[in-house]
Design an enzyme around this catalytic site. Sequence first.
Site, PDB file in Angstrom:
ATOM      1  N   SER A 238       0.843  -1.192   0.000  1.00 18.60           N
ATOM      2  CA  SER A 238       0.000   0.000   0.000  1.00 18.60           C
ATOM      3  C   SER A 238       0.878   1.243   0.000  1.00 18.60           C
ATOM      4  CB  SER A 238      -0.917   0.001   1.229  1.00 18.60           C
ATOM      5  OG  SER A 238      -0.128   0.253   2.372  1.00 18.60           O
ATOM      6  N   LYS A 239       0.203   2.368  -0.036  1.00 16.92           N
ATOM      7  CA  LYS A 239       0.884   3.666  -0.109  1.00 16.92           C
ATOM      8  C   LYS A 239       2.003   3.822   0.916  1.00 16.92           C
ATOM      9  CE  LYS A 239      -2.034   7.326  -1.860  1.00 16.92           C
ATOM     10  NZ  LYS A 239      -3.119   8.184  -1.485  1.00 16.92           N
ATOM     11  N   ARG A 240       1.762   3.268   2.090  1.00 17.08           N
ATOM     12  CA  ARG A 240       2.758   3.524   3.138  1.00 17.08           C
ATOM     13  C   ARG A 240       4.077   2.781   2.882  1.00 17.08           C
ATOM     14  NH1 ARG A 240       2.650  -0.674   6.820  1.00 17.08           N
ATOM     15  NH2 ARG A 240       0.901  -2.035   6.359  1.00 17.08           N
TER      16      ARG A 240
END
Length: 467
Positions: A238-240
């Site tokens: 994911s984005k993180r």
Amino acid sequence: MSITTRFAPSPTGYLHVGGARTALFSWLYARKHGGKFILRIEDTDLERSTQESVNAILEGMAWLGLDYDEGPYYQTHHFDRYKEIIQQLIAQGDAYYCYCSKDALEQLRTEQMANKEKPRYNGKCRELKGLEEGIEAVIRFKNPIDGVVTIEDLVKGDIVVANKELDDLIIARADGSPTYNLTVVVDDMDMKVTHVIRGDDHINNTPRQMNILKALGAELPKYAHLPMILGSDGARLSKRHGAVSVMQFRDDGYLPEALLNYLVRLGWSHGDQEIFSLDEMVEYFELDNVNVSASTFNMEKLLWLNHQYIMNSDPVHVARHLSWHMGQLGIDPADGPDLVDVVKAQRERSKTLVEMAAASVYFYKEFDSYDEKAAKKNFTVGSDDVLEQLHAKLAEMKSWSAEPLHQVVVDLAEALGLNMGKVAQPLRVAVCGSAVSPAIDITLTLIGREKTLARLDKAISYIRSQK
Ligand code: GLU
């Protein structure tokens, strides 16, 4: 049988790595079999779909070079067709109006949870006859009660689901709008999709979709569910975890073929080969070789691959991509050497095109200051005289090419009884502003005579002003 695959993203965000891999595998499968690859934008969720996301998906596909034979189709253009199919299902007794209120359904759910049962619709309206006017109704698919559905998954093998596990799915909301499982089924049927290749987050939908297809008398496609991609910490990517948008990789200086190569190896292998040209990918790709378990995204390996592609691709191709990055830095490549020559000079030392662009600015643009450490170390007492003598020799040169330029530096060092670095390094700092550049002769050919001499003058004055 001619093969048709599709990539069917919902435009609710950018094209991310997982989506790009799904698109690539679908594209490869179609290309390998001389089939058709369709792009279908699943934009029926009007609240979450945006034009910006559609553009980002199209831009990502174009940058990766994943061309489609048909589409982009938009599901919002097919509402009439979905309504027609919903009516057909009702007419043939495979769908029904459900008048259960939200409250009643909520209560049912609470009771089932309290009894430790799986929350599911109890089929209360299933056998109602006729249409009740004036009450809001959704439309549900009448799922078979007995028997099983077997997904003969091309990646995961047979998956058997009992029909009693599947409740009667809502196919149209109270406002008449069709739901995801219905629209996918209708389009896959109408577009004659033969192979549905998608993320395994859709596996729960597949038996439901198969039942609807059966009710419509449609031929079932084959299914291949791809395992998910994890970040280095084992959680779903994911984005993180950093860059997950395809266009972010362009911005960060990756070549599209390096990303494609990385993506094809993410969950697929062909012996222990790591580097694949597109033609090789198409030739060797098989769904049989897709891993059953999840794969982990490894940024370092992608970076390594990118460097391989920067070093080994046609420099003309690399230069085309580098040109975009130079533009991002406000550089017009017309103001200096041919970018192809810059690529040849810089490719060994640049893992990304961002690095290459940043390290090539001085070929095109004057710099305002010298790197402090480099100036301190190399603009020492007497270096101004060395540069002055270099200036005189270089100004006289007939041919501004690597070999004689190299010779000038070597000869001057010898004449002054200095090692070559004592001449080449002050020269480098004078013309580049820092102590890092390709070989000095190549660097000078790229900067050109005029700029080299002007920068030498400037450096000599600078050194003298510091005394
Ligand atoms: N629109 C779905 C998604 O973006 C994919 C549907 C499918 O591939 O069947 O997750």
